[in-house]
Design an enzyme around this catalytic site. Structure first.
Site, short mmCIF file in Angstrom:
data_model
loop_
_atom_site.label_atom_id
_atom_site.label_comp_id
_atom_site.label_asym_id
_atom_site.label_seq_id
_atom_site.Cartn_x
_atom_site.Cartn_y
_atom_site.Cartn_z
N LYS A 16 1.85 -11.28 -2.86
CA LYS A 16 1.66 -10.64 -4.17
C LYS A 16 2.40 -10.90 -5.39
O LYS A 16 2.18 -11.10 -6.42
CB LYS A 16 1.50 -8.97 -3.94
CG LYS A 16 0.34 -8.68 -3.04
CD LYS A 16 0.28 -7.15 -2.82
CE LYS A 16 1.49 -6.41 -2.22
NZ LYS A 16 1.89 -6.68 -0.87
N ARG A 91 -0.43 2.73 -2.75
CA ARG A 91 -0.40 1.93 -1.42
C ARG A 91 -1.05 3.11 -0.39
O ARG A 91 -0.89 3.01 0.74
CB ARG A 91 0.92 2.03 -0.73
CG ARG A 91 1.38 0.50 -0.83
CD ARG A 91 2.82 0.54 -0.48
NE ARG A 91 3.64 -0.62 0.15
CZ ARG A 91 4.53 -1.39 -0.43
NH1 ARG A 91 4.32 -1.31 -1.88
NH2 ARG A 91 4.87 -2.24 0.08
N ARG A 130 11.27 -15.40 4.40
CA ARG A 130 11.74 -14.57 2.95
C ARG A 130 13.10 -13.88 3.19
O ARG A 130 13.97 -13.83 2.37
CB ARG A 130 10.53 -13.98 2.50
CG ARG A 130 11.25 -13.24 0.95
CD ARG A 130 10.00 -12.49 0.49
NE ARG A 130 9.72 -10.97 1.06
CZ ARG A 130 8.77 -10.09 0.49
NH1 ARG A 130 7.93 -10.70 -0.21
NH2 ARG A 130 8.60 -9.23 1.00
N ARG A 136 16.93 -9.38 2.81
CA ARG A 136 16.25 -7.94 2.56
C ARG A 136 16.44 -7.06 3.95
O ARG A 136 16.12 -7.63 5.00
CB ARG A 136 14.75 -8.07 2.08
CG ARG A 136 14.45 -8.28 0.41
CD ARG A 136 13.07 -8.43 0.21
NE ARG A 136 12.46 -7.11 0.70
CZ ARG A 136 11.13 -6.80 0.16
NH1 ARG A 136 10.82 -7.72 -0.76
NH2 ARG A 136 10.58 -5.96 0.62
N ARG A 147 5.66 -2.33 8.79
CA ARG A 147 5.26 -2.44 7.38
C ARG A 147 3.62 -2.90 7.65
O ARG A 147 2.85 -2.48 6.93
CB ARG A 147 6.03 -3.31 6.67
CG ARG A 147 7.44 -2.68 6.38
CD ARG A 147 8.06 -3.64 5.64
NE ARG A 147 7.75 -4.06 4.30
CZ ARG A 147 7.91 -5.21 3.96
NH1 ARG A 147 8.81 -6.11 4.63
NH2 ARG A 147 7.61 -5.61 2.54
P1 AMP Z 1 7.63 -3.90 -1.78
O1 AMP Z 1 8.75 -4.34 -2.40
O2 AMP Z 1 6.52 -3.50 -2.43
O3 AMP Z 1 6.85 -4.35 -0.31
O4 AMP Z 1 8.03 -2.23 -1.19
C1 AMP Z 1 9.37 -2.14 -0.31
C2 AMP Z 1 9.29 -0.85 0.07
O5 AMP Z 1 9.58 0.11 -1.07
C3 AMP Z 1 8.19 -0.53 0.86
O6 AMP Z 1 8.14 -0.79 2.27
C4 AMP Z 1 8.11 1.32 0.66
O7 AMP Z 1 9.09 1.51 1.61
C5 AMP Z 1 8.49 1.26 -0.58
N1 AMP Z 1 7.36 1.48 -1.63
C6 AMP Z 1 7.39 0.60 -2.73
N2 AMP Z 1 5.93 0.89 -3.30
C7 AMP Z 1 5.52 1.86 -2.52
C8 AMP Z 1 4.51 2.81 -2.85
N3 AMP Z 1 3.51 2.65 -3.63
N4 AMP Z 1 4.41 3.99 -1.95
C9 AMP Z 1 5.35 4.05 -0.90
N5 AMP Z 1 6.39 3.24 -0.63
C10 AMP Z 1 6.51 2.38 -1.55
#
Ligand code: AMP
Length: 189
Positions: A16, A91, A130, A136, A147
């Site tokens: 993404k 999400r 990654r 990370r 996840r």
């Molecule tokens: P991402 O970079 O989008 O994978 O987000 C990293 C982490 O941030 C996720 O694993 C969640 O813990 C949190 N996070 C990001 N976006 C959301 C969302 N829309 N709802 C809940 N948690 C989120």
């Protein structure tokens, strides 16, 4: 004309972020990533960041209340009037419902939900790579698996939600980055 109010959906590591970066450049729209905003909040040590850090490190989702507030604030800024690319939000179904309500109120409904489909094991391998590069904290194997299951349980139900809304477009997310970008472009045309 291409859609300009777009949601990118897909499992963690589906690509993404990469596709988002290419799309925003091509379309000249802001990239709205709740993950990036939350990481920034953690780095800045804000109240939201303090609440979110442990949850993010465990691979779980931050509360709907927090992310909805962050996303609404961001979407209400003037640069989002010309369109936006949502990446990582919504999400959960409550988040999707809150987003629909907000966009209805603003008179700017979502035009396309691009769902990147990938092979789960390939994605796990991509995420591990990654993790090596970016360091990370939420990218160790156990967290990655967590996840993935969070995605299946809480985010995958958004597919029928957007299908019903008539905006869902599946795009094969396996292959070369440029090939996938072309498929995304075609899906949005
Ligand atoms: P991402 O970079 O989008 O994978 O987000 C990293 C982490 O941030 C996720 O694993 C969640 O813990 C949190 N996070 C990001 N976006 C959301 C969302 N829309 N709802 C809940 N948690 C989120």
């Amino acid at each position: 004309m291409s859609a300009t109010r777009i949601l990118l959906l897909g499992a963690p590591g589906a690509g993404k972020g990469t596709q988002a970066a290419m799309l925003i450049e091509r379309l000249g729209i802001p990239h709205i990533s709740t993950g990036d905003m939350l990481r920034q909040a953690v780095a800045d040590g804000t109240e939201v960041g303090k609440k979110a850090k442990a949850v993010m490190d465990s691979g779980q989702l931050v509360s709907d209340e927090i992310v909805i507030a962050i996303a609404e604030e961001r979407l209400s800024q003037p640069d989002a009037e010309k369109g936006f690319l949502l990446d990582g939000f919504p999400r959960t179904l409550p988040q999707a419902e809150a987003l629909s309500a907000l966009l209805d109120k603003l008179g700017t409904p979502l035009e396309a939900c691009v769902a990147l489909t990938v092979d789960t094991e390939a994605v796990v391998q991509r995420l591990l790579k990654r993790a090596e590069i970016e360091g990370r904290a939420d990218d160790n194997e156990e967290t990655i698996r967590e996840r993935m299951s969070v995605y299946e349980e809480q985010t995958a139900p958004l597919l029928p939600f957007y299908e019903k809304a008539g905006v869902l477009k599946y795009v094969d997310g396996m292959g070369e980055v440029d090939e996938i970008a072309k498929r995304v472009e075609d899906a949005l045309a």
